[in-house]
Design an enzyme around this catalytic site. Structure first.
Site, PDB file in Angstrom:
ATOM      1  N   LYS A 112      92.877   7.688 -74.929  1.00 53.80           N
ATOM      2  CA  LYS A 112      92.232   8.031 -76.198  1.00 53.80           C
ATOM      3  C   LYS A 112      91.196   9.106 -75.912  1.00 53.80           C
ATOM      4  CE  LYS A 112      88.922   6.671 -79.595  1.00 53.80           C
ATOM      5  NZ  LYS A 112      87.793   5.750 -79.890  1.00 53.80           N
ATOM      6  N   GLY A 173      80.187   3.243 -85.410  1.00 58.42           N
ATOM      7  CA  GLY A 173      79.187   2.187 -85.396  1.00 58.42           C
ATOM      8  C   GLY A 173      78.413   2.006 -86.683  1.00 58.42           C
ATOM      9  N   GLY A 200      83.891   3.425 -88.196  1.00 54.99           N
ATOM     10  CA  GLY A 200      83.330   3.256 -89.522  1.00 54.99           C
ATOM     11  C   GLY A 200      83.639   1.942 -90.207  1.00 54.99           C
ATOM     12  N   ASN A 221      85.505  -1.525 -82.739  1.00 54.24           N
ATOM     13  CA  ASN A 221      84.774  -2.232 -81.699  1.00 54.24           C
ATOM     14  C   ASN A 221      83.510  -2.872 -82.266  1.00 54.24           C
ATOM     15  OD1 ASN A 221      83.376  -1.351 -78.412  1.00 54.24           O
ATOM     16  ND2 ASN A 221      83.652  -3.307 -79.381  1.00 54.24           N
TER      17      ASN A 221
END
Length: 270
Positions: A112, A173, A200, A221
């Site tokens: 990624k 975040g 988001g 995450n």
């Protein structure tokens, strides 16, 4: 982890395909910000995710033999590891990080890519992302790429050869949800590679919205790790992804200004 048989069968008939490999889960999760490795393991198990992303610059996957190794709780024979370039602010650093991950993971080539342009917002540096993507694809990597929600840039990244395009829904975040669904929809409608919202998402309804737009998956995450109960939130996110995908496939009713009666009077006998 016990899975409802009907859900499992549906996932088998509607897999997520990335770089030629099929996955039953459309939820991808990160490994950072958890209390400890045990909480990480429990949350990922509850999420049902099969692809797990790892920040190579921040997580030990073999760089330090004296520190706990994430691979001990997330073995590569059970999960597809997705090394990421989190924390990289130049194309050169991102390429170097991917090459380090390939060495550490015995030739693993699915990565990624993210090249950040701003420490406050963590928005992508689009020009550096394009540069790094070209280098990595030429070097034999299968690149899933974090980018902004610009449909033109998404097309360019696909043309370069990226195997998945991952537009942000909102800043990393932030938990703000999908702030520009129309741009995401435009990317989805014009892409021939998987489109996954990356960044988001704050709660399960945000994940469902992304899937209802037609996205192929969602990577998250902080939304799980920063929840009051990360394991329970991971379970909620799994269900949000599944319900959103089912709603997209079912096709929602048209929006109307006024309701129509469920039991019309036309054609009645009295």
């Amino acid at each position: 982890m016990t899975q409802d048989p009907s859900t499992a069968a549906d996932a088998d008939s509607d897999p997520l395909v990335v770089a030629g490999r099929s996955y039953r889960s459309r939820l991808l999760v990160g490994t950072g910000k958890y209390r400890d490795f045990e909480q990480t393991r429990a949350a990922i198990e509850a999420s049902g995710a099969e692809i797990v992303t790892v920040a190579v610059r921040r997580t030990n996957i073999g760089q330090d033999p004296n520190e706990p190794n994430l691979l001990d709780i997330l073995p590569p024979d059970r999960f597809t590891l997705l090394p990421n370039t989190a924390g990289c602010y130049t194309a050169e650093d991102a390429v170097r990080t991917c090459r380090l991950a390939r060495e550490l993971l015995d030739g693993h080539d699915l990565v990624k890519l993210e090249v950040l342009g701003d420490e406050k917002t963590l928005f992508p540096d689009v020009m550096a992302t394009l540069e790094a993507a070209e280098t990595l694809v030429a070097d034999g990597f299968k690149v899933m790429v974090y980018t902004n929600d610009d449909p033109i840039i998404a097309r360019r990244l696909e043309a370069i050869g990226c195997v998945a395009v991952m537009p942000l829904g909102a800043p990393i975040g932030s938990g703000l949800g999908i702030r520009n669904p129309y741009n995401i929809l435009e990317i989805v409608e014009n892409a021939s590679v998987p489109v996954l919202v990356d960044a988001g998402v704050g709660t399960a309804s945000d994940a469902a919205v992304a899937m209802e737009l037609g996205c192929d998956g969602v990577l998250m995450n902080t939304a799980i790790a920063a929840a009051r109960d990360p394991v329970l939130m991971a379970s909620a996110m799994r269900k949000g992804i599944e319900s959103g995908r089912e709603a997209f496939r079912a096709g929602r009713m048209p929006r109307k200004r006024y309701a129509s009666a469920s039991s019309p009077v036309d054609g009645t006998f009295f």
